[in-house]
Design an enzyme around this catalytic site. Structure first.
Site, PDB file in Angstrom:
ATOM      1  N   TRP A 133       0.814  -1.228   0.000  1.00  0.00           N
ATOM      2  CA  TRP A 133       0.000   0.000   0.000  1.00  0.00           C
ATOM      3  C   TRP A 133       0.843   1.273   0.000  1.00  0.00           C
ATOM      4  CZ3 TRP A 133       1.866   2.513   4.088  1.00  0.00           C
ATOM      5  CH2 TRP A 133       2.404   1.736   5.122  1.00  0.00           C
ATOM      6  N   ASN A 134       2.155   1.176   0.307  1.00  0.00           N
ATOM      7  CA  ASN A 134       2.892   2.428   0.561  1.00  0.00           C
ATOM      8  C   ASN A 134       3.223   3.219  -0.704  1.00  0.00           C
ATOM      9  OD1 ASN A 134       4.865   0.546  -0.121  1.00  0.00           O
ATOM     10  ND2 ASN A 134       6.360   1.340   1.331  1.00  0.00           N
ATOM     11  N   ARG A 142       6.074  -0.708 -11.638  1.00  0.00           N
ATOM     12  CA  ARG A 142       7.430  -1.268 -11.635  1.00  0.00           C
ATOM     13  C   ARG A 142       7.408  -2.766 -11.958  1.00  0.00           C
ATOM     14  NH1 ARG A 142      11.127   0.230  -6.465  1.00  0.00           N
ATOM     15  NH2 ARG A 142      10.491  -1.778  -5.637  1.00  0.00           N
ATOM     16  N   LYS A 157      -2.504  -8.587  -7.420  1.00  0.00           N
ATOM     17  CA  LYS A 157      -3.284  -8.303  -6.221  1.00  0.00           C
ATOM     18  C   LYS A 157      -2.706  -7.086  -5.519  1.00  0.00           C
ATOM     19  CE  LYS A 157      -3.106  -9.232  -1.986  1.00  0.00           C
ATOM     20  NZ  LYS A 157      -3.700  -7.948  -1.544  1.00  0.00           N
ATOM     21  N   PRO A 158      -3.421  -5.944  -5.570  1.00  0.00           N
ATOM     22  CA  PRO A 158      -2.921  -4.775  -4.833  1.00  0.00           C
ATOM     23  C   PRO A 158      -3.223  -4.960  -3.339  1.00  0.00           C
ATOM     24  CG  PRO A 158      -5.023  -4.260  -5.897  1.00  0.00           C
ATOM     25  CD  PRO A 158      -4.707  -5.698  -6.233  1.00  0.00           C
ATOM     26  N   ALA A 159      -2.603  -4.127  -2.504  1.00  0.00           N
ATOM     27  CA  ALA A 159      -2.874  -4.182  -1.068  1.00  0.00           C
ATOM     28  C   ALA A 159      -4.344  -3.837  -0.811  1.00  0.00           C
ATOM     29  CB  ALA A 159      -1.974  -3.191  -0.333  1.00  0.00           C
ATOM     30  N   SER A 212       6.436  -7.075   3.036  1.00  0.00           N
ATOM     31  CA  SER A 212       7.265  -7.329   4.219  1.00  0.00           C
ATOM     32  C   SER A 212       8.072  -8.615   4.055  1.00  0.00           C
ATOM     33  CB  SER A 212       6.374  -7.419   5.452  1.00  0.00           C
ATOM     34  OG  SER A 212       5.443  -8.470   5.280  1.00  0.00           O
ATOM     35  N   GLU A 233      10.871  -8.183  -3.318  1.00  0.00           N
ATOM     36  CA  GLU A 233      11.323  -6.866  -2.855  1.00  0.00           C
ATOM     37  C   GLU A 233      10.775  -6.724  -1.443  1.00  0.00           C
ATOM     38  OE1 GLU A 233      13.236  -4.664  -4.307  1.00  0.00           O
ATOM     39  OE2 GLU A 233      13.325  -5.456  -6.342  1.00  0.00           O
ATOM     40  N   CYS A 267      10.203   1.502   2.169  1.00  0.00           N
ATOM     41  CA  CYS A 267      11.158   0.423   2.428  1.00  0.00           C
ATOM     42  C   CYS A 267      12.582   0.972   2.440  1.00  0.00           C
ATOM     43  CB  CYS A 267      11.018  -0.665   1.381  1.00  0.00           C
ATOM     44  SG  CYS A 267      11.082  -0.016  -0.290  1.00  0.00           S
ATOM     45  N   GLU A 363      12.094  -2.461  11.273  1.00  0.00           N
ATOM     46  CA  GLU A 363      11.608  -1.391  10.412  1.00  0.00           C
ATOM     47  C   GLU A 363      10.623  -0.541  11.215  1.00  0.00           C
ATOM     48  OE1 GLU A 363       9.894  -3.367   6.937  1.00  0.00           O
ATOM     49  OE2 GLU A 363      10.548  -1.692   5.707  1.00  0.00           O
TER      50      GLU A 363
HETATM   51  P1  NAP Z   1       2.719  -6.846   3.608  1.00  0.00           P
HETATM   52  O1  NAP Z   1       1.833  -6.883   4.787  1.00  0.00           O
HETATM   53  O2  NAP Z   1       3.759  -7.856   3.443  1.00  0.00           O
HETATM   54  O3  NAP Z   1       1.720  -6.852   2.348  1.00  0.00           O
HETATM   55  C1  NAP Z   1       2.184  -6.751   1.028  1.00  0.00           C
HETATM   56  C2  NAP Z   1       1.189  -7.443   0.118  1.00  0.00           C
HETATM   57  O4  NAP Z   1       1.145  -8.827   0.433  1.00  0.00           O
HETATM   58  C3  NAP Z   1      -0.227  -6.917   0.246  1.00  0.00           C
HETATM   59  O5  NAP Z   1      -0.839  -6.932  -1.016  1.00  0.00           O
HETATM   60  C4  NAP Z   1      -0.843  -7.945   1.161  1.00  0.00           C
HETATM   61  O6  NAP Z   1      -2.239  -8.044   1.069  1.00  0.00           O
HETATM   62  C5  NAP Z   1      -0.187  -9.200   0.670  1.00  0.00           C
HETATM   63  N1  NAP Z   1      -0.252 -10.302   1.637  1.00  0.00           N
HETATM   64  C6  NAP Z   1      -0.322 -10.234   2.983  1.00  0.00           C
HETATM   65  N2  NAP Z   1      -0.368 -11.485   3.507  1.00  0.00           N
HETATM   66  C7  NAP Z   1      -0.343 -12.339   2.476  1.00  0.00           C
HETATM   67  C8  NAP Z   1      -0.362 -13.776   2.370  1.00  0.00           C
HETATM   68  N3  NAP Z   1      -0.456 -14.560   3.434  1.00  0.00           N
HETATM   69  N4  NAP Z   1      -0.319 -14.321   1.145  1.00  0.00           N
HETATM   70  C9  NAP Z   1      -0.244 -13.550   0.057  1.00  0.00           C
HETATM   71  N5  NAP Z   1      -0.214 -12.202   0.083  1.00  0.00           N
HETATM   72  C10 NAP Z   1      -0.245 -11.600   1.280  1.00  0.00           C
HETATM   73  O7  NAP Z   1       3.455  -5.455   3.481  1.00  0.00           O
HETATM   74  P2  NAP Z   1       2.802  -4.028   3.653  1.00  0.00           P
HETATM   75  O8  NAP Z   1       2.554  -3.825   5.084  1.00  0.00           O
HETATM   76  O9  NAP Z   1       1.663  -3.857   2.736  1.00  0.00           O
HETATM   77  O10 NAP Z   1       3.970  -3.099   3.102  1.00  0.00           O
HETATM   78  C11 NAP Z   1       5.035  -2.698   3.877  1.00  0.00           C
HETATM   79  C12 NAP Z   1       6.233  -3.593   3.690  1.00  0.00           C
HETATM   80  O11 NAP Z   1       6.608  -3.621   2.314  1.00  0.00           O
HETATM   81  C13 NAP Z   1       7.447  -3.103   4.406  1.00  0.00           C
HETATM   82  O12 NAP Z   1       8.131  -4.179   4.998  1.00  0.00           O
HETATM   83  C14 NAP Z   1       8.300  -2.472   3.305  1.00  0.00           C
HETATM   84  O13 NAP Z   1       9.660  -2.407   3.596  1.00  0.00           O
HETATM   85  C15 NAP Z   1       8.002  -3.376   2.176  1.00  0.00           C
HETATM   86  N6  NAP Z   1       8.293  -2.723   0.890  1.00  0.00           N
HETATM   87  C16 NAP Z   1       9.376  -3.135   0.178  1.00  0.00           C
HETATM   88  C17 NAP Z   1       9.686  -2.505  -1.016  1.00  0.00           C
HETATM   89  C18 NAP Z   1      10.878  -2.951  -1.800  1.00  0.00           C
HETATM   90  O14 NAP Z   1      10.959  -2.587  -2.970  1.00  0.00           O
HETATM   91  N7  NAP Z   1      11.802  -3.711  -1.261  1.00  0.00           N
HETATM   92  C19 NAP Z   1       8.886  -1.478  -1.497  1.00  0.00           C
HETATM   93  C20 NAP Z   1       7.790  -1.071  -0.737  1.00  0.00           C
HETATM   94  C21 NAP Z   1       7.499  -1.726   0.451  1.00  0.00           C
HETATM   95  P3  NAP Z   1      -3.175  -7.259   2.148  1.00  0.00           P
HETATM   96  O15 NAP Z   1      -3.008  -5.841   1.853  1.00  0.00           O
HETATM   97  O16 NAP Z   1      -4.538  -7.754   1.862  1.00  0.00           O
HETATM   98  O17 NAP Z   1      -2.677  -7.632   3.506  1.00  0.00           O
HETATM   99 MG    MG Z   2      -0.478  -5.558   5.387  1.00  0.00          MG
END
Ligand code: NAP
Ligand code: MG
Length: 461
Positions: A133-134, A142, A157-159, A212, A233, A267, A363
């Protein structure tokens, strides 16, 4: 009756829209469409795909103001950050429209003679994309831009917090000439069910995930069952280093961007700020004065910093700062928050953070700057590298040679030298250690959606 869920404005907690809440059957349907579109799309000419992506770039610019407002509404970020994100997001369409016509390849002679080798890069197949979502626009483009450039079709699948921007981008892609089935968006509150269905489907050949580290590990385990091509990522814990000879104005300005862009919800956000002891007092005073000036509130009111994404995020950031204070840190500077219902947290500077404190290991994902002082280069590098993450890092130093030497010793995929931003569509974005696998952007970003094949040709003397 189709199930739906509500998308909320995190600055007002008001409902903005209702979107379909898809499940396993819908997820399979999306793969049906993406798999049947694949045959034709993967055989279009590189020039055709390039032209479509270039139109997508133009259309994003045509609609940039509306898109920025949409990003701000569902994510909460400031309009300045939202405009910057839309510009950055659009650049992936332009960059990969340029890369689409450069699929590369090689021709070689085998050492023993009698054989020639033709190496080519072909599309990996239907790709499953999962985004956070961020950066609701940039994380989507990308992935979609290189996938389409390579000739893949995608299910994305978007957030759950920010599905509207992804849907808007998909509409623009249709207008740009992307055929039905090439880009399928699945909005859902059941991430595990939808993505799990994709990972089990033999027609899906790729998973590209941004989010994450915890969820990334989980998806890698699932991907192992079908030895699925995976790009990850993941999270970061970026250090920002300031040496005693750094230009302090540049270091303060760079740290403000590296820490507070997107309200710290990036991130690449500077999570740990390492300031040389000789200049720490000055740095904290100047940086703190800037932090106190940050306005917090709704994007439409012109605030520099928006709310955190959710009540959970607000609780987590609050707890991280409370624990840091218990462990001996001191809140040296703090901005104020509006008396409003959104998930607002005040931009905060934590001085006197010490090696071993919990806040340096995780983080923060919020507008909180943790400051550590250091004396010696070798000891600095040891502390900086003492983390399971390795995404971004920043070094501010007066002597460029020293900055480069320090930068090369940091275990990170990306190092900003005398600047607080590293993102660039022409550079290979990604992390080492538990920050991920693979790269996005640059030539490497296209390769993530291709597989290498060679034709070994009999070539008698
Ligand atoms: P997240 O909780 O890991 O969620 C990311 C995506 O994964 C969302 O679409 C989420 O859906 C989905 N998801 C969650 N649980 C899942 C599961 N069990 N199976 C399949 N998909 C699942 O991360 P976030 O809180 O949205 O974003 C923040 C994190 O992203 C931070 O750790 C940040 O560092 C990282 N990030 C990394 C980069 C990079 O390029 N390295 C860039 C941006 C962000 P839901 O929304 O429905 O939960
Ligand atoms: Mg989440």
């Amino acid at each position: 009756m189709t199930l739906t869920f509500t998308v909320e404005d995190p600055a007002t907690l008001e409902a903005i829209a209702e979107v379909p809440d898809q499940g396993a059957d819908d997820a399979r349907g999306a793969v049906d469409r993406a798999a049947s579109a694949y045959a034709a799309w993967s055989r279009t000419s590189p020039r055709h795909r390039s032209d479509v992506l270039r139109r997508a770039f133009d259309l994003m610019h045509r609609d940039k103001d509306e898109l920025a407002v949409l990003v701000s509404r569902e994510n909460g970020k400031s309009l300045t950050d939202a405009h910057a994100e839309i510009g950055y997001a659009a650049e992936f369409f332009r960059w990969f429209s340029e890369e689409a016509v450069r699929p590369g390849g090689e021709y070689g002679e085998s050492p023993a003679g009698g054989t020639r080798t033709i190496v080519r890069h072909r599309p990996v197949g239907v790709a499953a994309l999962v985004t956070p979502w961020n950066f609701p626009a940039a994380m989507v483009t990308r992935k979609i831009a290189p996938a389409l450039a390579a000739g893949c079709t995608v299910v994305l699948k978007p957030a759950r917090e920010t599905p509207l921007t992804a849907l808007a981008i998909a509409r623009l892609l249709t207008e740009a000439g992307v055929p039905e089935g090439v880009v399928e968006i699945a909005t859902t509150t059941r991430a595990g069910e939808v993505v799990g269905t994709w990972l089990e489907d033999a027609r899906v050949r790729k998973i590209s995930f941004t989010g994450s580290t915890g969820v990334g590990r989980h998806l890698l385990r699932q991907a192992a069952d079908r030895v699925l091509n995976s790009s990850m990522e993941l999270g970061g814990n970026a250090p920002l280093v300031v040496t005693e000879d750094a230009d302090l104005d540049a270091a303060v300005a760079g740290a403000m961007v590296a820490k507070f862009r997107n309200g710290g919800q990036a991130c690449t956000a500077a999570n740990r700020i390492y300031v040389h002891a000789d200049i720490a007092f000055d740095f904290v005073a100047r940086f703190g004065a800037e932090v106190e000036k940050l306005t917090v509130g709704r994007a439409v009111d012109g605030a520099a910093i928006g709310p955190l994404i959710s009540a959970t995020a607000l609780r987590d950031v609050t707890a991280a700062v409370d624990l840091a204070v218990e462990e001996g840190a001191r809140i040296s500077h703090r901005a104020t928050t509006p008396d409003a219902p959104g998930h607002f947290y005040p931009p905060t500077v934590l001085a006197n953070v010490q090696e071993g404190d919990t806040i340096l290991r995780e983080e923060i994902f919020g507008p909180v700057a943790a400051i550590v002082t250091w004396h010696d280069d070798d000891d600095l590098i040891r502390q900086v590298n003492d983390t399971e993450y390795g995404l971004a890092a920043y070094v501010f130093a007066g002597d460029l040679g020293r900055a480069l030497r320090l930068g090369e010793r940091i275990d990170a995929g990306m190092v900003g030298i005398n600047r607080g931003v590293v993102s660039d569509p022409s550079a290979p974005f990604g992390g080492v250690k538990q920050s991920g696998l693979g790269r996005e952007g640059a030539r490497e970003g296209l390769r993530e959606f291709q597989e290498t094949q060679y034709l070994s040709v009999d070539w008698p003397e």
